[in-house]
Design an enzyme around this catalytic site. Sequence first.
Site, PDB file in Angstrom:
ATOM      1  N   ASP A  13       0.849  -1.178   0.000  1.00  0.00           N
ATOM      2  CA  ASP A  13       0.000   0.000   0.000  1.00  0.00           C
ATOM      3  C   ASP A  13       0.895   1.240   0.000  1.00  0.00           C
ATOM      4  OD1 ASP A  13      -2.475   1.340   0.103  1.00  0.00           O
ATOM      5  OD2 ASP A  13      -2.247   1.649   2.257  1.00  0.00           O
ATOM      6  N   ASP A  15      -0.248   5.004   1.054  1.00  0.00           N
ATOM      7  CA  ASP A  15      -0.473   5.875   2.207  1.00  0.00           C
ATOM      8  C   ASP A  15      -0.452   5.064   3.497  1.00  0.00           C
ATOM      9  OD1 ASP A  15      -0.877   8.365   0.788  1.00  0.00           O
ATOM     10  OD2 ASP A  15      -2.743   7.485   0.062  1.00  0.00           O
TER      11      ASP A  15
END
Length: 259
Positions: A13, A15
Amino acid sequence: MAERKPIESWLTDMDGVLMHEGIPVPGADAFIKRLRDSGKPFLVLTNNSIYTPRDLHARLARIGLDVPVENIWTSALATAKFLDDQRPGGTAYVIGEAGLTTALHDIGYVLTDHDPDYVVLGETRTYSFEALTKAIRLINAGARFIATNPDETGPSAEGALPATGSVAALITKATGRDPYFVGKPNPLMMRAGLNAIGAHSETSAMIGDRMDTDVLAGLEAGMETFLVLTGLTRAEEVDLHPFRPSRVVDSIADLVDLV
């Protein structure tokens, strides 16, 4: 329990894992460099559908993270891939920004408000009442309802912002129709990403900062999962879930030596 095979490809991922509020997480640059030097297939994922991969490449480069465009996988790209598989050359009424509209143009979709095959909902900085009304009427008239991701809120300097999941709930309330969410935690996004880089779930790992999206999606896609504590999920919250990651670490810096 059978021992897992060595990790040959990585999904992470963006963020909360590589960056937090626009600032790189310590160790993120070393992790990306190790991945690139290793030659192992990898993808940086985001459920946000606002930006194109080129936009995200530039945003990451500005904070010192050199991620090639082809190694970025967004919910907009996953949505476009899904629609291209389901109904090639179709039509869609889109609420969203360049990340989503560009992805749909690139697969040959026509964007229209006249009898579209799909209403496709993504993130936008300005949800318009007029556009939502149009979407509701088109769905009531028979258009299929697709949403890029189920995230209910997004971050901003001033606090939480309503995101795709919240706006989808409004449309569902008005139409009685639930959308099909393509992004995390739907493992479809992960499997499509793995296919894009020629990887297999048995030898792949997913790194995320959220139990309810990243870890769940990785788990359901059959991957090894790592939860980092630099984002939304806190250590004491892990055991509140009925599933667990393969491993919990403080940050991405703890995973550099595994690549």
